[in-house]
Design a protein around this motif. Sequence first.
Motif, mmCIF file in Angstrom:
data_model
loop_
_atom_site.group_PDB
_atom_site.id
_atom_site.type_symbol
_atom_site.label_atom_id
_atom_site.label_comp_id
_atom_site.label_asym_id
_atom_site.label_seq_id
_atom_site.Cartn_x
_atom_site.Cartn_y
_atom_site.Cartn_z
ATOM 1 N N LEU A 134 -73.422 -4.344 -13.080
ATOM 2 C CA LEU A 134 -72.396 -4.981 -13.914
ATOM 3 C C LEU A 134 -71.626 -6.060 -13.156
ATOM 4 O O LEU A 134 -71.524 -7.207 -13.606
ATOM 5 C CB LEU A 134 -71.418 -3.924 -14.423
ATOM 6 C CG LEU A 134 -71.756 -3.153 -15.684
ATOM 7 C CD1 LEU A 134 -70.832 -1.957 -15.830
ATOM 8 C CD2 LEU A 134 -71.644 -4.041 -16.901
ATOM 9 N N THR A 135 -71.089 -5.670 -12.008
ATOM 10 C CA THR A 135 -70.222 -6.595 -11.288
ATOM 11 C C THR A 135 -70.990 -7.794 -10.748
ATOM 12 O O THR A 135 -70.487 -8.926 -10.791
ATOM 13 C CB THR A 135 -69.501 -5.874 -10.135
ATOM 14 O OG1 THR A 135 -70.469 -5.173 -9.340
ATOM 15 C CG2 THR A 135 -68.484 -4.893 -10.666
ATOM 16 N N MET A 136 -72.224 -7.570 -10.259
ATOM 17 C CA MET A 136 -72.964 -8.696 -9.708
ATOM 18 C C MET A 136 -73.457 -9.624 -10.815
ATOM 19 O O MET A 136 -73.471 -10.853 -10.637
ATOM 20 C CB MET A 136 -74.138 -8.202 -8.868
ATOM 21 C CG MET A 136 -74.810 -9.308 -8.067
ATOM 22 S SD MET A 136 -73.659 -10.252 -7.002
ATOM 23 C CE MET A 136 -73.198 -9.006 -5.800
ATOM 24 N N ALA A 137 -73.844 -9.071 -11.963
ATOM 25 C CA ALA A 137 -74.255 -9.927 -13.077
ATOM 26 C C ALA A 137 -73.101 -10.826 -13.513
ATOM 27 O O ALA A 137 -73.286 -12.032 -13.738
ATOM 28 C CB ALA A 137 -74.733 -9.067 -14.255
ATOM 29 N N MET A 138 -71.903 -10.268 -13.616
ATOM 30 C CA MET A 138 -70.745 -11.065 -14.000
ATOM 31 C C MET A 138 -70.384 -12.070 -12.918
ATOM 32 O O MET A 138 -70.038 -13.218 -13.205
ATOM 33 C CB MET A 138 -69.548 -10.156 -14.293
ATOM 34 C CG MET A 138 -69.704 -9.333 -15.539
ATOM 35 S SD MET A 138 -68.211 -8.395 -15.968
ATOM 36 C CE MET A 138 -67.099 -9.711 -16.401
ATOM 37 N N GLY A 139 -70.458 -11.641 -11.649
ATOM 38 C CA GLY A 139 -70.120 -12.547 -10.566
ATOM 39 C C GLY A 139 -71.059 -13.738 -10.473
ATOM 40 O O GLY A 139 -70.616 -14.881 -10.315
ATOM 41 N N VAL A 140 -72.367 -13.498 -10.611
ATOM 42 C CA VAL A 140 -73.339 -14.584 -10.528
ATOM 43 C C VAL A 140 -73.226 -15.504 -11.740
ATOM 44 O O VAL A 140 -73.282 -16.735 -11.614
ATOM 45 C CB VAL A 140 -74.768 -14.019 -10.395
ATOM 46 C CG1 VAL A 140 -75.811 -15.119 -10.518
ATOM 47 C CG2 VAL A 140 -74.928 -13.298 -9.063
ATOM 48 N N ALA A 141 -73.068 -14.918 -12.934
ATOM 49 C CA ALA A 141 -72.906 -15.746 -14.133
ATOM 50 C C ALA A 141 -71.628 -16.579 -14.035
ATOM 51 O O ALA A 141 -71.601 -17.744 -14.462
ATOM 52 C CB ALA A 141 -72.874 -14.857 -15.377
ATOM 53 N N LEU A 142 -70.588 -16.006 -13.481
ATOM 54 C CA LEU A 142 -69.344 -16.747 -13.289
ATOM 55 C C LEU A 142 -69.531 -17.865 -12.268
ATOM 56 O O LEU A 142 -68.940 -18.948 -12.409
ATOM 57 C CB LEU A 142 -68.238 -15.793 -12.849
ATOM 58 C CG LEU A 142 -66.801 -16.327 -12.803
ATOM 59 C CD1 LEU A 142 -66.392 -16.888 -14.151
ATOM 60 C CD2 LEU A 142 -65.839 -15.216 -12.382
ATOM 61 N N PHE A 143 -70.351 -17.620 -11.250
ATOM 62 C CA PHE A 143 -70.626 -18.654 -10.257
ATOM 63 C C PHE A 143 -71.342 -19.845 -10.883
ATOM 64 O O PHE A 143 -71.103 -20.998 -10.520
ATOM 65 C CB PHE A 143 -71.480 -18.079 -9.131
ATOM 66 C CG PHE A 143 -71.808 -19.062 -8.041
ATOM 67 C CD1 PHE A 143 -70.888 -19.361 -7.052
ATOM 68 C CD2 PHE A 143 -73.040 -19.708 -8.017
ATOM 69 C CE1 PHE A 143 -71.182 -20.272 -6.049
ATOM 70 C CE2 PHE A 143 -73.342 -20.616 -7.023
ATOM 71 C CZ PHE A 143 -72.421 -20.910 -6.036
ATOM 72 N N VAL A 144 -72.239 -19.579 -11.842
ATOM 73 C CA VAL A 144 -72.924 -20.659 -12.552
ATOM 74 C C VAL A 144 -71.914 -21.489 -13.340
ATOM 75 O O VAL A 144 -72.038 -22.716 -13.431
ATOM 76 C CB VAL A 144 -74.010 -20.087 -13.489
ATOM 77 C CG1 VAL A 144 -74.621 -21.180 -14.357
ATOM 78 C CG2 VAL A 144 -75.101 -19.405 -12.675
ATOM 79 N N ALA A 145 -70.902 -20.822 -13.897
ATOM 80 C CA ALA A 145 -69.901 -21.525 -14.700
ATOM 81 C C ALA A 145 -68.857 -22.220 -13.838
ATOM 82 O O ALA A 145 -68.420 -23.341 -14.153
ATOM 83 C CB ALA A 145 -69.215 -20.541 -15.654
ATOM 84 N N ASN A 146 -68.428 -21.571 -12.752
ATOM 85 C CA ASN A 146 -67.365 -22.103 -11.899
ATOM 86 C C ASN A 146 -67.556 -21.524 -10.495
ATOM 87 O O ASN A 146 -67.403 -20.319 -10.295
ATOM 88 C CB ASN A 146 -65.993 -21.718 -12.455
ATOM 89 C CG ASN A 146 -64.839 -22.337 -11.698
ATOM 90 O OD1 ASN A 146 -64.619 -22.041 -10.537
ATOM 91 N ND2 ASN A 146 -64.093 -23.208 -12.357
#
Length: 236
Positions: A126-138
Amino acid sequence: MAGLAASGSNPDVGLLYDINGLAKDAPHWLDRIVGFVGEFGLLAAMGLLLLWCWWGVRRRAGSGEEAASAVAALVWAPLAAAVAVLVNVPIRGFVERPRPFLDHDGLEVLVSGKTDFSFVSDHATLTMAMGVALFVANRRFGLVGIGLGLLEGFCRVYMGVHYPTDVVGGFALGTAVALLLSPIASMLLTPLVAAVERSPRVGGLVRGRAARTAAHDAVLPGARTEAPSEERDLAA
């Protein structure tokens, strides 16, 4: 997988005992804090980080298309986490790896009631999926999110509820889902977010009032400067 975990020469088990051993030497109050943070706190922090990033994006967004694209990328972050956890359901059922405290004695287990399989870790996924997706956005917020994901993985092993390879598997699964499906998610989500942005009632969820006013004012001066030129042409 369970057979490998039972092997005393397995470095996965050795690292588990090394990290979980820190919990035995730590004060009881610190173990309680880590247990709460690892179970609930970091997930909540990831959600707050996502909201913080969204708040900044909607205030600073320029054009409607830019705002829709940026917010769509943020919407993908929690969706990526949900998709990754769903993908993990058949993986857990196929591997059927027991929790480490069921196969190994002497572990300090900080959270009770874990009866499901261990590989791969849902929290790490959960946390890594959100972190990586957030990195793509910002990237700036994404680096913080990835840091929270890494800390989550450490906490799960410290708490005695996961092997290190459970965490690494969760990191790999979350990263793969967030990156591989990101182009498709952007293609599907951007038009939907753009439609929301154009709505007079809920458009503020995508672009704040200040951003809308600035864009509106940027158009009006051009319209006012063009009018006198047309009048001069007619007069000529």
